[in-house]
Write a protein that holds these residues in place. Structure first.
Motif, PDB file in Angstrom:
ATOM      1  N   VAL A  88      30.766  23.207  35.513  1.00 11.69           N
ATOM      2  CA  VAL A  88      30.746  22.478  37.232  1.00 11.69           C
ATOM      3  C   VAL A  88      31.424  21.231  36.250  1.00 11.69           C
ATOM      4  CG1 VAL A  88      29.638  21.217  38.792  1.00 11.69           C
ATOM      5  CG2 VAL A  88      28.541  23.507  38.212  1.00 11.69           C
ATOM      6  N   LEU A  89      30.524  20.317  35.217  1.00 11.50           N
ATOM      7  CA  LEU A  89      31.336  19.662  34.521  1.00 11.50           C
ATOM      8  C   LEU A  89      33.083  19.913  33.998  1.00 11.50           C
ATOM      9  CD1 LEU A  89      28.465  17.863  32.780  1.00 11.50           C
ATOM     10  CD2 LEU A  89      29.206  16.547  35.047  1.00 11.50           C
ATOM     11  N   PHE A  90      32.905  20.603  33.960  1.00  9.69           N
ATOM     12  CA  PHE A  90      34.413  21.142  33.461  1.00  9.69           C
ATOM     13  C   PHE A  90      35.484  20.927  34.838  1.00  9.69           C
ATOM     14  CE2 PHE A  90      37.297  24.482  33.132  1.00  9.69           C
ATOM     15  CZ  PHE A  90      38.501  23.423  31.990  1.00  9.69           C
ATOM     16  N   LEU A  91      34.927  21.669  35.728  1.00  5.77           N
ATOM     17  CA  LEU A  91      36.255  21.814  36.880  1.00  5.77           C
ATOM     18  C   LEU A  91      35.874  20.443  37.771  1.00  5.77           C
ATOM     19  CD1 LEU A  91      34.478  24.514  38.421  1.00  5.77           C
ATOM     20  CD2 LEU A  91      36.834  24.689  37.575  1.00  5.77           C
ATOM     21  N   SER A  92      35.015  19.739  36.977  1.00  3.25           N
ATOM     22  CA  SER A  92      35.083  18.947  38.043  1.00  3.25           C
ATOM     23  C   SER A  92      36.016  17.439  37.279  1.00  3.25           C
ATOM     24  CB  SER A  92      34.059  18.026  37.651  1.00  3.25           C
ATOM     25  OG  SER A  92      33.249  18.475  39.063  1.00  3.25           O
ATOM     26  N   ALA A  93      35.681  17.499  35.742  1.00  2.00           N
ATOM     27  CA  ALA A  93      37.199  17.248  35.118  1.00  2.00           C
ATOM     28  C   ALA A  93      38.408  17.291  34.654  1.00  2.00           C
ATOM     29  CB  ALA A  93      36.071  17.092  33.048  1.00  2.00           C
ATOM     30  N   LEU A  94      38.413  18.415  35.201  1.00  2.00           N
ATOM     31  CA  LEU A  94      39.386  19.313  35.239  1.00  2.00           C
ATOM     32  C   LEU A  94      40.238  18.426  37.089  1.00  2.00           C
ATOM     33  CD1 LEU A  94      42.215  20.880  34.264  1.00  2.00           C
ATOM     34  CD2 LEU A  94      40.879  23.020  35.074  1.00  2.00           C
ATOM     35  N   HIS A  95      39.607  18.219  37.275  1.00  2.00           N
ATOM     36  CA  HIS A  95      40.374  18.160  38.248  1.00  2.00           C
ATOM     37  C   HIS A  95      41.092  16.625  38.628  1.00  2.00           C
ATOM     38  CE1 HIS A  95      40.296  15.940  42.767  1.00  2.00           C
ATOM     39  NE2 HIS A  95      40.894  17.020  43.350  1.00  2.00           N
ATOM     40  N   SER A  96      40.237  15.843  38.191  1.00  2.00           N
ATOM     41  CA  SER A  96      40.568  14.565  37.720  1.00  2.00           C
ATOM     42  C   SER A  96      41.542  14.568  36.559  1.00  2.00           C
ATOM     43  CB  SER A  96      39.453  13.639  37.219  1.00  2.00           C
ATOM     44  OG  SER A  96      38.407  13.258  38.086  1.00  2.00           O
ATOM     45  N   LEU A  97      41.595  15.094  35.772  1.00  2.00           N
ATOM     46  CA  LEU A  97      43.051  15.696  35.018  1.00  2.00           C
ATOM     47  C   LEU A  97      44.371  15.971  35.129  1.00  2.00           C
ATOM     48  CD1 LEU A  97      41.215  16.517  31.799  1.00  2.00           C
ATOM     49  CD2 LEU A  97      41.870  14.328  32.007  1.00  2.00           C
ATOM     50  N   GLU A  98      44.027  16.876  36.448  1.00  3.27           N
ATOM     51  CA  GLU A  98      45.459  17.799  36.609  1.00  3.27           C
ATOM     52  C   GLU A  98      46.272  16.592  37.534  1.00  3.27           C
ATOM     53  OE1 GLU A  98      44.465  22.501  37.812  1.00  3.27           O
ATOM     54  OE2 GLU A  98      43.328  20.466  39.441  1.00  3.27           O
ATOM     55  N   GLY A  99      44.908  15.854  38.397  1.00  6.79           N
ATOM     56  CA  GLY A  99      45.496  14.407  39.396  1.00  6.79           C
ATOM     57  C   GLY A  99      46.185  13.702  38.786  1.00  6.79           C
ATOM     58  N   VAL A 100      45.948  12.769  37.708  1.00  4.23           N
ATOM     59  CA  VAL A 100      46.015  12.468  37.131  1.00  4.23           C
ATOM     60  C   VAL A 100      47.305  12.399  35.785  1.00  4.23           C
ATOM     61  CG1 VAL A 100      45.736  10.748  34.830  1.00  4.23           C
ATOM     62  CG2 VAL A 100      44.119  11.022  35.942  1.00  4.23           C
ATOM     63  N   ALA A 101      47.567  14.301  35.826  1.00  2.28           N
ATOM     64  CA  ALA A 101      49.365  14.736  35.245  1.00  2.28           C
ATOM     65  C   ALA A 101      49.510  14.303  36.356  1.00  2.28           C
ATOM     66  CB  ALA A 101      48.235  15.967  34.790  1.00  2.28           C
ATOM     67  N   LEU A 102      50.062  14.904  37.854  1.00  4.46           N
ATOM     68  CA  LEU A 102      50.754  14.692  38.504  1.00  4.46           C
ATOM     69  C   LEU A 102      51.528  13.936  39.525  1.00  4.46           C
ATOM     70  CD1 LEU A 102      52.221  16.689  40.133  1.00  4.46           C
ATOM     71  CD2 LEU A 102      50.887  16.698  41.750  1.00  4.46           C
ATOM     72  N   LYS A 103      50.561  12.904  39.183  1.00  2.15           N
ATOM     73  CA  LYS A 103      50.732  11.730  39.580  1.00  2.15           C
ATOM     74  C   LYS A 103      51.794  10.958  38.126  1.00  2.15           C
ATOM     75  CE  LYS A 103      46.763   9.782  41.651  1.00  2.15           C
ATOM     76  NZ  LYS A 103      45.739   9.245  41.806  1.00  2.15           N
ATOM     77  N   ARG A 104      51.118  11.166  36.957  1.00  4.61           N
ATOM     78  CA  ARG A 104      51.845  10.629  35.641  1.00  4.61           C
ATOM     79  C   ARG A 104      53.891  11.181  35.931  1.00  4.61           C
ATOM     80  NH1 ARG A 104      48.002  10.181  30.842  1.00  4.61           N
ATOM     81  NH2 ARG A 104      46.499   7.812  31.026  1.00  4.61           N
ATOM     82  N   LEU A 105      53.707  12.764  36.774  1.00  6.06           N
ATOM     83  CA  LEU A 105      54.668  13.426  36.224  1.00  6.06           C
ATOM     84  C   LEU A 105      55.609  12.530  37.132  1.00  6.06           C
ATOM     85  CD1 LEU A 105      56.394  15.692  35.242  1.00  6.06           C
ATOM     86  CD2 LEU A 105      55.147  16.566  37.464  1.00  6.06           C
ATOM     87  N   LEU A 106      54.744  12.137  38.534  1.00  6.48           N
ATOM     88  CA  LEU A 106      55.665  11.714  40.101  1.00  6.48           C
ATOM     89  C   LEU A 106      55.964  10.852  39.126  1.00  6.48           C
ATOM     90  CD1 LEU A 106      53.479  13.554  42.416  1.00  6.48           C
ATOM     91  CD2 LEU A 106      56.254  14.102  41.805  1.00  6.48           C
ATOM     92  N   ARG A 107      55.527   9.466  38.662  1.00 11.43           N
ATOM     93  CA  ARG A 107      55.727   7.650  39.149  1.00 11.43           C
ATOM     94  C   ARG A 107      56.469   7.446  37.170  1.00 11.43           C
ATOM     95  NH1 ARG A 107      51.170   8.689  42.268  1.00 11.43           N
ATOM     96  NH2 ARG A 107      51.564   7.951  43.815  1.00 11.43           N
ATOM     97  N   GLU A 108      56.125   8.413  36.327  1.00 11.94           N
ATOM     98  CA  GLU A 108      56.586   7.999  35.548  1.00 11.94           C
ATOM     99  C   GLU A 108      57.590   8.910  34.465  1.00 11.94           C
ATOM    100  OE1 GLU A 108      53.602   7.522  32.446  1.00 11.94           O
ATOM    101  OE2 GLU A 108      52.201   5.977  34.218  1.00 11.94           O
ATOM    102  N   ARG A 109      57.723   9.931  35.310  1.00 14.91           N
ATOM    103  CA  ARG A 109      58.134  11.209  34.987  1.00 14.91           C
ATOM    104  C   ARG A 109      57.430  11.826  33.425  1.00 14.91           C
ATOM    105  NH1 ARG A 109      59.841  12.086  39.467  1.00 14.91           N
ATOM    106  NH2 ARG A 109      61.756  11.063  40.393  1.00 14.91           N
ATOM    107  N   ARG A 110      56.724  11.608  33.116  1.00  9.38           N
ATOM    108  CA  ARG A 110      55.996  12.007  31.773  1.00  9.38           C
ATOM    109  C   ARG A 110      55.837  13.239  31.723  1.00  9.38           C
ATOM    110  NH1 ARG A 110      50.789   8.800  29.499  1.00  9.38           N
ATOM    111  NH2 ARG A 110      52.156   6.870  29.496  1.00  9.38           N
ATOM    112  N   PRO A 111      56.566  14.712  31.062  1.00 10.81           N
ATOM    113  CA  PRO A 111      55.553  16.373  31.301  1.00 10.81           C
ATOM    114  C   PRO A 111      54.723  16.229  31.577  1.00 10.81           C
ATOM    115  CG  PRO A 111      56.710  15.479  28.630  1.00 10.81           C
ATOM    116  CD  PRO A 111      57.090  13.694  29.952  1.00 10.81           C
ATOM    117  N   VAL A 112      54.415  17.427  32.181  1.00 11.46           N
ATOM    118  CA  VAL A 112      52.806  18.094  31.787  1.00 11.46           C
ATOM    119  C   VAL A 112      52.799  18.597  30.397  1.00 11.46           C
ATOM    120  CG1 VAL A 112      51.347  19.696  33.656  1.00 11.46           C
ATOM    121  CG2 VAL A 112      53.200  18.524  34.502  1.00 11.46           C
ATOM    122  N   HIS A 113      51.653  18.516  30.115  1.00 10.09           N
ATOM    123  CA  HIS A 113      51.090  19.527  28.738  1.00 10.09           C
ATOM    124  C   HIS A 113      51.393  20.537  29.340  1.00 10.09           C
ATOM    125  CE1 HIS A 113      48.907  19.513  25.257  1.00 10.09           C
ATOM    126  NE2 HIS A 113      49.119  18.596  25.110  1.00 10.09           N
TER     127      HIS A 113
END
Length: 139
Positions: A88-113
């Motif tokens: 449950v904690l893993f999924l909660s953390a992964l949800h946050s990481l997914e959101g951050v990755a998409l925001k960085r991709l869209l706003r900073e053009r950082r590639p997704v790991h």
């Protein structure tokens, strides 16, 4: 009756959460490999709005209803529940990481790991473990 209502809310929220997380994982996987920048930006921004409106509130509801059920049923000291908290904690953390990755991709053009390509399988495995522990309560 209250327990069953909370349980129904919990199950509904879990379905919304897992669906949203799997969709985010797919968006990140596709975004990393295909699509024009303009299409990706429109789709990604729309998905972030969906995530904020549906998936994130579902995560909060899952936690609140789950804790209410656990304490209401007296399971707070159960081994199966303690083990269930790990994925449950893993999924909660992964949800946050997914959101951050998409925001960085869209706003900073950082590639997704590249590890995000494993997210769909990781989500399904964690979800399967949670369901097995919650249904069988083996310990």
């Amino acid at each position: 009756m209250l327990y069953l209502s909370i349980k129904a809310l919990h199950v509904f929220a879990v379905v919304a959460l897992i669906g949203g997380m799997l969709a985010m994982a797919l968006v990140l996987r596709v975004a990393a490999t295909t699509g024009s920048a303009k299409d990706l930006e429109r789709f990604g921004e729309a998905f972030l709005r969906w995530d904020g409106f549906v998936t994130t509130p579902a995560l909060a509801t899952v936690w609140m209803a789950g804790l209410a059920m656990a304490f209401g049923a007296g399971w707070e000291s159960s081994i199966w529940l303690s083990l269930k908290i790990v994925p449950v904690l893993f999924l909660s953390a992964l949800h946050s990481l997914e959101g951050v990755a998409l925001k960085r991709l869209l706003r900073e053009r950082r590639p997704v790991h590249r590890y995000f390509s494993l997210a769909p399988a990781a989500i399904l495995i964690a979800f399967a473990a949670i369901v097995w522990l919650a249904v069988t309560k083996p310990f």
